[in-house]
Every structure is written in structure tokens, then in C-alpha cells.
Design a protein around this motif. Structure first.
Motif, PDB file in Angstrom:
ATOM      1  N   GLY A 237     -13.529   1.231  -3.166  1.00  0.00           N
ATOM      2  CA  GLY A 237     -13.017  -0.048  -2.679  1.00  0.00           C
ATOM      3  C   GLY A 237     -13.232  -0.178  -1.191  1.00  0.00           C
TER       4      GLY A 237
ATOM      5  N   GLU B 176      -8.572   5.268   0.291  1.00  0.00           N
ATOM      6  CA  GLU B 176      -8.360   5.858  -1.026  1.00  0.00           C
ATOM      7  C   GLU B 176      -9.628   6.495  -1.569  1.00  0.00           C
ATOM      8  OE1 GLU B 176      -5.770   6.237  -2.807  1.00  0.00           O
ATOM      9  OE2 GLU B 176      -4.213   4.913  -2.018  1.00  0.00           O
TER      10      GLU B 176
ATOM     11  N   TYR C  85      -4.200   3.770   2.606  1.00  0.00           N
ATOM     12  CA  TYR C  85      -2.845   4.270   2.482  1.00  0.00           C
ATOM     13  C   TYR C  85      -2.467   4.969   3.780  1.00  0.00           C
ATOM     14  CZ  TYR C  85      -4.727   8.988   1.667  1.00  0.00           C
ATOM     15  OH  TYR C  85      -5.374  10.197   1.798  1.00  0.00           O
TER      16      TYR C  85
ATOM     17  N   ASP D 100       0.844  -1.196   0.000  1.00  0.00           N
ATOM     18  CA  ASP D 100       0.000   0.000   0.000  1.00  0.00           C
ATOM     19  C   ASP D 100       0.879   1.246   0.000  1.00  0.00           C
ATOM     20  OD1 ASP D 100      -2.395  -1.261  -0.148  1.00  0.00           O
ATOM     21  OD2 ASP D 100      -2.776  -1.261   2.014  1.00  0.00           O
TER      22      ASP D 100
ATOM     23  N   SER E  24      -9.181  -0.296   0.255  1.00  0.00           N
ATOM     24  CA  SER E  24      -8.183   0.583  -0.361  1.00  0.00           C
ATOM     25  C   SER E  24      -7.713   1.568   0.689  1.00  0.00           C
ATOM     26  CB  SER E  24      -8.795   1.307  -1.566  1.00  0.00           C
ATOM     27  OG  SER E  24      -9.245   0.372  -2.524  1.00  0.00           O
TER      28      SER E  24
END
Length: 464
Positions: A109, A105, A114, A58, A112
């Protein structure tokens, strides 16, 4: 090999410069490669309360720009999530005070994620490679299910209904929704101006919010009445819609009424001066009214349940079930009592001699009922029955130390005089049995139980 080449170069002096140049180039290439590979990134360890579905690979972002990657996800010694990251050389090294947050993100999703790095000031000390950034400088992502878990079932059902209702509402209105969404930025900008105006006087706005909260609380306490008001308003609107002619006439008359009202207000204007003088003169006397009302407010709050109970006592829904209904019935009851009470007093007054006469005979009546009940206790298929054989003057009663003895008479002497007598119609209380030795019967009283109509001589004779 290189030794052999050097020895060859020694044997052949013309080849020595060429071999030294090759060795120098190889040495420079090795040093540059080591420097490039060693300094391409900085490694750090981050401790989070939850990994937030991060996986190896990630992104790590700084200011929204990719600046590295997650290299591993594991557990720390105290069972916290330990995330290892590499930060590109162009964005490092990091400094003490750097914080990190796990973010999503987007909504496309489920997993997803980060790591968002917020670098500290470069004036602060530099973090070493493989430095540990502890949990007080990190923030885990809040999952949507964690948010929903904080809500009770009733709230979740309401939120589910709101989402489904919104979907039904926008079904077929997508174009209008898009137009509305385009107006949102402008609306937010205008709302920001409104918010700035509101926050410019925070004390007034705070007072407004407090008063609004009190007003909403009052409305909630009277929601039943408000529901009735809305229902009545709907009925009124339906009635107005059903009689548009009258409504048109009323609207036609409104200008005339307003003109008359303007004249009335114009005539009222001179009185405002006197009213202002009145308020000015009473201002000194009402300066303590604020503190009085502040002290009165909790009293009223405490008295509200009591007033509610009093209201239910006087105005309970239904018929003939509260004090007001009782007060309405009191005149009728009073009229009936005016007639019934005198008759009752007269009946009691007239029955007093009867009860006074019968009262001393209660033991004789009870004794008769008890003896009759035991005599009639036997029964057959036809019911209870009693067998009686009237025998008169069958025993002789003698007083002795045991209180008395009954001795059977011979059969030829039973029923003979003088033991039998007739016409005993005025017996005194206790005269139904032979008088005992202490002469406690017959009962003749000179007080409240005196009976002047009985004859003490009428007793059961005991022949000795």
C-alpha cells in the motif's frame, strides 16, 4: 421514585432489606463501569516533523504487536504534526524517554502507516495521561519520493535504467530468480562470517580500502587506455578463436614449458639467499624511504597535469602539430637552410649597393607618384585618363622673400635656349625642382648616402 420506595419501605418494614440490596448492587455496578471505562487506555500526544500520511484509526504498535490506535492528526503551535494516540491499558503507562517512529506496513500500500513505540525503561518516571512526547524523541518516515529528490536528474535516469534493465534481465528467468532468492539467507550468513573475519583486523581492512580507492581512481584516470585495452583483448580473443589449431598446439606445449620453468626456478633458488642478504643490508639505508615517498606523493599529484601538458606538446594526436613532428622535420629544414642561407647572404651583399644608390631618390619617386596619381584621378566610362601638354621653359623663377615666384614667359620665348638642356642623365637627389635659396638641394652626401655617380650641376635652371 426511590424516595417513594424508601417511604414505602418505611411504612412496610418487611420490604426494607430487599430495597437496600438493590441500591447496593446498582452502586457497585456504577463504580465498576466508571473504572473500566476510565482505565481502558492511556492518551498521549506525539510531535513529528511530518505526519507521514498517518490517518485517524491507524495502528499503534509496540514490539510489532498492535497496542493502540491513532485518534487524531493535527498541527502543533509551531506548525509540526501533532499525533494523538491511545495506548491500551495492558501496554501502558509509558515512561520518560519513550520514542516513536512512523513506519510503513509494507510495500502493498502507498499510505499504509503505523506508529511504532519504543518504550523506555520502567525504572524511569511514568508519563501522565495526555503527556507530550516532543520531536527529539520522534522520527518521521522517509518517503520514497524524498529519497529520489535527493538524487540529481542524471542519477535518477541511471537508477531508472537499472530498474528497467533488471526487469528485462529477469523476464523469463523467474524460476532461476526464485532459486537464487532461496540461497540468499545462506549467502548472507556466509557473508557475515567473511565480514567478521574482515573486521577482526580493521586497520588492515582500512588500508586495503584506501589502496583500492587509489587503484580505482587511477583506473578512472586511464579509462580511455583501459577501453582500448579491453577492445584489443576482444580482438585478441577473436584471433585466438579463429586459430584454434595454433591454440591447441600452444596448450600442448605448455606442460613442457612449465617443466622447463620449474627447472629454471630450481636453479634460481640458491640466488634467493644472496637476495635476502642484499635486502637485509639495504634495510638500514631504506628506513627513510617511506617518509621520502610520502613527501614525493603530493609532488607527483601536482606534477601530473604538467606531465600531461608536456605529453600533449610532444605527442599531440594528428600529423605535423607537435614538437616531435617539428624535430622530425628539422633535418630536412637544416639541409635546405644550408643551401638557402648562403644564397640569401650573397643576394643581400650584392643588393646593398643598389639599395644604397636608390635610397636618397625615395623623396623624388614619392613626389612623382603623388603628382602622377593626382593627375590621373579623373575617369570616364573607359576608365582613368590623363591629359598632358608638354610645355618647356614656360615660366621664369625669381627668388624673393616669399621663397620664389613663377612668372609666365611670352609665348614666343617658350622652349628657347638657354633654358632648355639635354643629356641630364646623372641628376643628384632633389635635382628635379629648382634649387631654393638655402641651397638644401641638390643633395650630395659624403657619408653612407654618398653617390659618386651623380652630377650636382644637372639641375633645373631658374632664369632671373
Amino acid at each position: 421514585m426511590y424516595i417513594a420506595d424508601i417511604s414505602t419501605a418505611v411504612r412496610h418494614p418487611s420490604r426494607a432489606p430487599r430495597m437496600l440490596a438493590v441500591l447496593a448492587l446498582l452502586l457497585v455496578a456504577a463504580v465498576l463501569g466508571w473504572l473500566l471505562l476510565r482505565g481502558s487506555s492511556h492518551h498521549y500526544r506525539l510531535v513529528f516533523s511530518s505526519a507521514g500520511q498517518l490517518v485517524k484509526g491507524d495502528l499503534v504498535r509496540i514490539g510489532g504487536t498492535p497496542a493502540g490506535k491513532v485518534t487524531s492528526v493535527g498541527l502543533s503551535d509551531d506548525d509540526q504534526a501533532e499525533i494523538d494516540i491511545d495506548v491500551d491499558k495492558g501496554y501502558g503507562p509509558l515512561h520518560e524517554g519513550t520514542s516513536a517512529t512512523i513506519r510503513a506496513e509494507g510495500l502493498t500500500g502507498v499510505a499504509s502507516r503505523y506508529v511504532d513505540i519504543s518504550p523506555a525503561s520502567q525504572t524511569r518516571p511514568t508519563l501522565d495521561d495526555d503527556a507530550l512526547i516532543r520531536g527529539d524523541k520522534t522520527t518521521s518516515i522517509v518517503e520514497i519520493d524524498q529519497l529520489f529528490d535527493t538524487l540529481d536528474p542524471k542519477t535518477r535516469d541511471g537508477l531508472r535504467g537499472l530498474i528497467r534493465g533488471s526487469a528485462d534481465w529477469y523476464d523469463g528467468r523467474e524460476s532461476a530468480a526464485n532459486v537464487s532468492a532461496q540461497q540468499v539467507p545462506r549467502t548472507l550468513a556466509e557473508l557475515s562470517q567473511v565480514a567478521d573475519e574482515i573486521t577482526s583486523d580493521s586497520a588492515t581492512f582500512e588500508q586495503f580500502l584506501v589502496k583500492t580507492g587509489d587503484a580505482l581512481g587511477t583506473v578512472a584516470d586511464h579509462r580511455d587506455q583501459l577501453t582500448g585495452l579491453v577492445s584489443n583483448t576482444q580482438q585478441t580473443a577473436d584471433a585466438l578463436a579463429s586459430d584454434t589449431a595454433s591454440l591447441s598446439t600452444a596448450l600442448h606445449e605448455v606442460p613442457t614449458a612449465l617443466e622447463s620453468g620449474s627447472d629454471a626456478f630450481e636453479q634460481l633458488r640458491p640466488a634467493l639467499t644472496d637476495l635476502r642478504k642484499l635486502t637485509d643490508s639495504t634495510q638500514a639505508n631504506t628506513k627513510d624511504l617511506k617518509s621520502f615517498l610520502e613527501d614525493l606523493t603530493p609532488v607527483l599529484h601536482e606534477a601530473t597535469p604538467t606531465i600531461g601538458e608536456l605529453r600533449r606538446m610532444f605527442a599531440q594526436p594528428g600529423a605535423a602539430n607537435d614538437l616531435l613532428d617539428a624535430l622530425k622535420d628539422l633535418p630536412t629544414i637544416g639541409k635546405e637552410s644550408d643551401r638557402a642561407f648562403p644564397d640569401g647572404r650573397k643576394a643581400l651583399r650584392q643588393s646593398t649597393p643598389i639599395f644604397s644608390y636608390a635610397r636618397p631618390y625615395i623623396p623624388d619617386i614619392v613626389s612623382w607618384v603623388r603628382g602622377y596619381g593626382s593627375a590621373a584621378a579623373t575617369y570616364d566610362a573607359n576608365g582613368h585618363y590623363i591629359k598632358t601638354v608638354p610645355v618647356f621653359n614656360a615660366y621664369t623663377f625669381r627668388d624673393d622673400a616669399n621663397g620664389g615666384t613663377l612668372t609666365p614667359r611670352p609665348a614666343d620665348e617658350r622652349g628657347s635656349s638657354p633654358a632648355l638642356s639635354t643629356g641630364n642623365l646623372a641628376r643628384c637627389p632633389g635635382a628635379s625642382t629648382p634649387a631654393p635659396a638655402d641651397r638644401s638641394t641638390v643633395f650630395v652626401d659624403q657619408g653612407p648616402l654618398a653617390n659618386t655617380d651623380c652630377n650636382p650641376a644637372e639641375t633645373v635652371r631658374a632664369n632671373g
